[in-house]
Design an enzyme around this catalytic site. Sequence first.
Site, PDB file in Angstrom:
ATOM      1  N   GLU A 118      -5.867  -9.199  -1.518  1.00 31.47           N
ATOM      2  CA  GLU A 118      -5.929  -8.434  -2.973  1.00 31.47           C
ATOM      3  C   GLU A 118      -4.956  -9.236  -4.014  1.00 31.47           C
ATOM      4  O   GLU A 118      -3.794  -9.352  -3.686  1.00 31.47           O
ATOM      5  CB  GLU A 118      -5.078  -6.773  -2.565  1.00 31.47           C
ATOM      6  N   ASN A 147      -4.278  -1.403   6.427  1.00 39.42           N
ATOM      7  CA  ASN A 147      -4.134  -1.842   5.174  1.00 39.42           C
ATOM      8  C   ASN A 147      -2.778  -1.389   4.681  1.00 39.42           C
ATOM      9  O   ASN A 147      -2.292  -0.130   4.662  1.00 39.42           O
ATOM     10  CB  ASN A 147      -5.222  -1.262   4.150  1.00 39.42           C
ATOM     11  N   GLU A 148      -1.831  -2.482   4.217  1.00 39.10           N
ATOM     12  CA  GLU A 148      -0.344  -2.087   3.299  1.00 39.10           C
ATOM     13  C   GLU A 148       0.198  -0.954   4.190  1.00 39.10           C
ATOM     14  O   GLU A 148       0.528  -0.143   3.699  1.00 39.10           O
ATOM     15  CB  GLU A 148      -0.715  -1.517   1.907  1.00 39.10           C
TER      16      GLU A 148
END
Length: 511
Positions: free
Chosen positions: A301, A181-182
């Site tokens: 997201e 993630n990110e």
Amino acid sequence: MPSRIRKAPMPTARFTLDPAFTVGDVDPRLFGSFVEHLGRCVYTGVFEPDHPAADERGLRRDVLDLVRELGVTVVRYPGGNFVSGYRWEDSVGPAHERPRRLDLAWHSTETNRFGLSEYLDFLRKTDAAPMMAVNLGTRGVTEALQLQEYANHPAGTALSDLRVAHGDKNPFGIRLWCLGNEMDGPWQTGHKTAREYGRIAAETARAMRQFDPGTELVVCGSSSRSMPTFAAWEATVLEETYELVDHISLHAYYWPEDGDVDSFLASAVDMESFIEDVVATADHVGARLKSTKRITLSFDEWNVWYLPEWEARAKTLQQADWPEAPRLLEDCYSVTDAVVFGSLLIALLRHADRVAVACLAQLVNVIAPIMTEPGGPAWRQTTFFPFAQAARYGRGRVLDVRVDGPTYATRKYGEADLLHATAVRAEDGSVTVFAVNRGRTEPLPLEVALYGLDVTRVVEHSALADADPDARNTLDDPERVLPHPVEGAAVRDGRLTAVLEPLSWNVIRLA
Ligand code: AHR
């Protein structure tokens, strides 16, 4: 004489619908959401064993009902920033034996009372599909493979037998996985450069596909379009992973920066450019690699999020204790927020040819369409309604919509269309128009020319709008804002005409 001065009427916004001109088919996974171990999304959100409405596994039945009503098709889990410190083995087995851990991402204590088995149970009860992230922050290939084997191998190996021993006889069948993630964000535990991340993502992807060639993988793109490394990050990561992954992720949150509501209302201008930039970057890498494969997008997201308020709060959190399920990111959404939110949904639908998956971040309590009180009720935020309507009626083929109509001035995006719209044709030939009037004071007349479509009547025109654009649903007044029917829309001589209230989200169904 002032009394004789008449304001010019608002010009009509127009577009044409013709089934010969389409964008693409909607992947139902466009209506996904996200459950992270963050604040009260899990604990006292979806899971509260002591709640009067809890079922035998501790899931809140009132929340399950609302999630089903929302129409969520896929749920990303367990994070978010949380996943970069996630130890999957802590989240399985008898709940009372699971360890308590520090969660560095949100400065909280994670009890692991809700884990993998509970997540899958939640999905079964809400008819949603899993989208599981692996930890590529503090961990790597080995742990990703272990989790995949525990979750998906039928039986007969140490890890699959462990799952069976834990009470889950049938494999979970998790097909869609996020590779971390990110990872571009300096705040991320185990943050990496694009090359470092691209390499570990490629290694992990290759190994996970060795386990199951049918595995569908999302590689991390940028955590926002404003990151200094945006686009270069995507290009480098895809150079390493192009033939090994299916989707690249995008994340975007919007709020009225410096109180600039007019630009905020045009946030989808940014979202659409973001999508087009990522498509261009991915296709550029594909061209350089002489690949015929097309990478699709996982906008996993997106939402309205009053981020500066959170950033101010985050500083105090660092000094605090490590609380269990604190109240974090509990934004309460206004009508204005819901109109922007609806426009973001329109932006996703308008790019259905390349956006295969999208996850509203998040599902309960944390920047969420559903709110709960511990031991108390659950209710719908204003943003609940555009999502539920789009998830229900936005199924089929997106028709190409080119708006010709009045514009207004914004500081961030220059002249922006007052009308933001898309239309989806269902298999039975019915058509649903989703439209936002970004104008804050004037109603907007709409005219849609209908060619080659077998629609003759308006089934419903529903709008979310209010004399008070700041109206919200709260614990004390949970139904203050609801969509309402609008009179007057009609189909005549192959034309749909309607009037869109100021600052409104609209759903016009034609049959
Ligand atoms: O959705 C809240 C947080 O926003 C997520 O954990 C993270 O991925 C993003 O920065």
